[in-house]
Design an enzyme around this catalytic site. Structure first.
Site, PDB file in Angstrom:
ATOM      1  N   ARG A   1     114.977  58.091  44.128  1.00 13.36           N
ATOM      2  CA  ARG A   1     114.583  59.440  44.540  1.00 13.36           C
ATOM      3  C   ARG A   1     115.796  60.281  44.927  1.00 13.36           C
ATOM      4  O   ARG A   1     115.753  61.509  44.886  1.00 13.36           O
ATOM      5  CB  ARG A   1     113.647  59.371  45.754  1.00 13.36           C
ATOM      6  CG  ARG A   1     112.275  58.768  45.455  1.00 13.36           C
ATOM      7  CD  ARG A   1     111.325  59.090  46.588  1.00 13.36           C
ATOM      8  NE  ARG A   1     110.141  58.249  46.617  1.00 13.36           N
ATOM      9  CZ  ARG A   1     109.017  58.507  45.937  1.00 13.36           C
ATOM     10  NH1 ARG A   1     108.917  59.564  45.173  1.00 13.36           N
ATOM     11  NH2 ARG A   1     107.985  57.690  46.041  1.00 13.36           N
TER      12      ARG A   1
ATOM     13  N   LYS B   1     104.944  67.475  31.941  1.00 17.88           N
ATOM     14  CA  LYS B   1     105.081  66.696  30.702  1.00 17.88           C
ATOM     15  C   LYS B   1     104.210  67.323  29.633  1.00 17.88           C
ATOM     16  O   LYS B   1     103.002  67.486  29.820  1.00 17.88           O
ATOM     17  CB  LYS B   1     104.649  65.244  30.937  1.00 17.88           C
ATOM     18  CG  LYS B   1     105.758  64.401  31.507  1.00 17.88           C
ATOM     19  CD  LYS B   1     105.396  62.937  31.516  1.00 17.88           C
ATOM     20  CE  LYS B   1     106.392  62.196  32.386  1.00 17.88           C
ATOM     21  NZ  LYS B   1     105.994  60.802  32.638  1.00 17.88           N
TER      22      LYS B   1
ATOM     23  N   GLY C   1     106.798  62.282  46.239  1.00 19.93           N
ATOM     24  CA  GLY C   1     107.562  62.819  45.113  1.00 19.93           C
ATOM     25  C   GLY C   1     108.114  64.216  45.306  1.00 19.93           C
ATOM     26  O   GLY C   1     109.206  64.531  44.839  1.00 19.93           O
TER      27      GLY C   1
ATOM     28  N   PHE D   1     109.291  58.666  30.918  1.00 22.49           N
ATOM     29  CA  PHE D   1     109.257  58.387  32.349  1.00 22.49           C
ATOM     30  C   PHE D   1     110.614  58.757  32.951  1.00 22.49           C
ATOM     31  O   PHE D   1     111.641  58.235  32.540  1.00 22.49           O
ATOM     32  CB  PHE D   1     108.925  56.919  32.613  1.00 22.49           C
ATOM     33  CG  PHE D   1     108.654  56.668  34.060  1.00 22.49           C
ATOM     34  CD1 PHE D   1     107.444  57.041  34.628  1.00 22.49           C
ATOM     35  CD2 PHE D   1     109.624  56.109  34.870  1.00 22.49           C
ATOM     36  CE1 PHE D   1     107.198  56.848  35.977  1.00 22.49           C
ATOM     37  CE2 PHE D   1     109.392  55.907  36.225  1.00 22.49           C
ATOM     38  CZ  PHE D   1     108.176  56.280  36.773  1.00 22.49           C
ATOM     39  N   VAL D   2     110.593  59.682  33.916  1.00 21.20           N
ATOM     40  CA  VAL D   2     111.852  60.185  34.487  1.00 21.20           C
ATOM     41  C   VAL D   2     111.950  59.864  35.981  1.00 21.20           C
ATOM     42  O   VAL D   2     110.933  59.676  36.654  1.00 21.20           O
ATOM     43  CB  VAL D   2     111.996  61.709  34.271  1.00 21.20           C
ATOM     44  CG1 VAL D   2     112.155  62.028  32.793  1.00 21.20           C
ATOM     45  CG2 VAL D   2     110.827  62.486  34.867  1.00 21.20           C
TER      46      VAL D   2
ATOM     47  N   ASP E   1     110.408  58.814  41.524  1.00 21.89           N
ATOM     48  CA  ASP E   1     110.808  57.419  41.727  1.00 21.89           C
ATOM     49  C   ASP E   1     110.291  56.489  40.651  1.00 21.89           C
ATOM     50  O   ASP E   1     109.380  56.827  39.888  1.00 21.89           O
ATOM     51  CB  ASP E   1     110.236  56.926  43.066  1.00 21.89           C
ATOM     52  CG  ASP E   1     108.715  56.700  42.983  1.00 21.89           C
ATOM     53  OD1 ASP E   1     107.999  57.635  42.563  1.00 21.89           O
ATOM     54  OD2 ASP E   1     108.260  55.591  43.313  1.00 21.89           O
TER      55      ASP E   1
ATOM     56  N   ASP F   1     101.532  65.370  35.112  1.00 19.24           N
ATOM     57  CA  ASP F   1     101.490  64.532  33.909  1.00 19.24           C
ATOM     58  C   ASP F   1     100.067  64.661  33.339  1.00 19.24           C
ATOM     59  O   ASP F   1      99.789  65.586  32.583  1.00 19.24           O
ATOM     60  CB  ASP F   1     101.869  63.103  34.321  1.00 19.24           C
ATOM     61  CG  ASP F   1     101.888  62.143  33.156  1.00 19.24           C
ATOM     62  OD1 ASP F   1     101.936  62.598  32.011  1.00 19.24           O
ATOM     63  OD2 ASP F   1     101.861  60.911  33.390  1.00 19.24           O
TER      64      ASP F   1
HETATM   65  P1  IMP Z   1      99.268  62.892  37.165  1.00 20.74           P
HETATM   66  O1  IMP Z   1      98.161  62.664  38.139  1.00 20.74           O
HETATM   67  O2  IMP Z   1      99.117  62.065  35.914  1.00 20.74           O
HETATM   68  O3  IMP Z   1      99.508  64.347  36.845  1.00 20.74           O
HETATM   69  O4  IMP Z   1     100.563  62.279  37.805  1.00 20.74           O
HETATM   70  C1  IMP Z   1     101.303  62.993  38.682  1.00 20.74           C
HETATM   71  C2  IMP Z   1     101.997  62.087  39.658  1.00 20.74           C
HETATM   72  O5  IMP Z   1     102.519  60.909  39.040  1.00 20.74           O
HETATM   73  C3  IMP Z   1     103.177  62.872  40.185  1.00 20.74           C
HETATM   74  O6  IMP Z   1     102.863  63.390  41.439  1.00 20.74           O
HETATM   75  C4  IMP Z   1     104.292  61.858  40.229  1.00 20.74           C
HETATM   76  O7  IMP Z   1     104.398  61.350  41.538  1.00 20.74           O
HETATM   77  C5  IMP Z   1     103.900  60.753  39.308  1.00 20.74           C
HETATM   78  N1  IMP Z   1     104.635  60.823  38.005  1.00 20.74           N
HETATM   79  C6  IMP Z   1     104.200  61.321  36.829  1.00 20.74           C
HETATM   80  N2  IMP Z   1     105.120  61.214  35.862  1.00 20.74           N
HETATM   81  C7  IMP Z   1     106.191  60.617  36.450  1.00 20.74           C
HETATM   82  C8  IMP Z   1     107.508  60.237  35.956  1.00 20.74           C
HETATM   83  O8  IMP Z   1     107.880  60.429  34.793  1.00 20.74           O
HETATM   84  N3  IMP Z   1     108.324  59.677  36.870  1.00 20.74           N
HETATM   85  C9  IMP Z   1     107.966  59.451  38.173  1.00 20.74           C
HETATM   86  N4  IMP Z   1     106.763  59.795  38.666  1.00 20.74           N
HETATM   87  C10 IMP Z   1     105.886  60.362  37.818  1.00 20.74           C
HETATM   88 MG    MG Z   2     103.832  62.578  43.223  1.00 23.15          MG
END
Ligand code: IMP
Ligand code: MG
Length: 185
Positions: A171, A137, A50, A158-159, A165, A109
């Site tokens: 991407r 977020k 990402g 979701f973006v 992606d 997130d």
């Molecule tokens: P977390 O562990 O919940 O903070 O998720 C973070 C990971 O989830 C990031 O490194 C992203 O790769 C993926 N992610 C979180 N939200 C999104 C989204 O809205 N679109 C795409 N990938 C996301």
């Molecule tokens: Mg990621």
């Protein structure tokens, strides 16, 4: 031949334009360069896939000497909600003991991914650890951990685009936006 990357307009709406991204990346580069101006070297750990595009742009705006390494983590699979436990797929190769570390990721997130990477790095006894996230977020954090540098706060949608992606697609969009509902399976 049809695949989802050939769809010209996959987005419901653009939430951050290419110009806004580039301008904020330049600002972050200045802030980070200023903070690290006294260090000999900064080690960047990019959470891929990402953060690939954000990292490529941001490091060219950082004017202190850097080393770059990547850690590959899977949090989502092919879904739009994270698995609880992020999976480390490829480890870092660089020796980071006593080094200044900046972790870069595309989005925070729930925070589980960043926190997991933070703990792995902290165990290797670096001199310092900071983190820079392009997006956060709002109101989604589930861990007691705050990133140091944030590009943009966004709503809980979701973006995709600019490295982010959906099932490895989109991407390469130069902007960030919300995917059309009919493209989510
Ligand atoms: P977390 O562990 O919940 O903070 O998720 C973070 C990971 O989830 C990031 O490194 C992203 O790769 C993926 N992610 C979180 N939200 C999104 C989204 O809205 N679109 C795409 N990938 C996301
Ligand atoms: Mg990621």
């Amino acid at each position: 031949m049809k695949n989802s990357n050939s769809i010209t307009d996959p987005l419901e709406k653009i939430i951050i334009s290419e110009e806004q991204i580039q301008s904020r990346v330049s600002d972050l580069g200045k802030i980070i360069s200023d903070y690290y101006k006294a260090v000999d070297e900064l080690t960047i750990i990019s959470i891929v896939n990402g953060a690939i595009i954000f990292t490529a742009d941001l490091i060219r705006k950082i004017n202190v000497p850097i080393k770059l390494d990547c850690i590959k983590v899977s949090s989502y699979g092919n879904e739009t909600l994270p698995h609880k436990k992020p999976e480390i797929i490829e480890k870092i190769q660089t020796e980071i003991k006593d080094k200044h570390i900046l972790i870069i990721d595309d989005i925070i997130d729930t925070g589980h991914t960043l926190f997991e990477v933070y703990k792995i790095i902290k165990n290797k006894n670096p001199a310092s650890i900071k983190s820079c996230l392009l997006l956060q977020k709002s109101s989604r954090l589930e861990v007691d951990f705050e990133p140091d540098y944030i590009g943009f706060q966004i709503a809980d949608e979701f973006v995709v685009g600019y490295g982010l992606d959906y099932a490895q697609n989109y991407r390469n969009l130069p902007h960030i936006g919300v995917l059309k509902n009919e493209l989510l399976k």
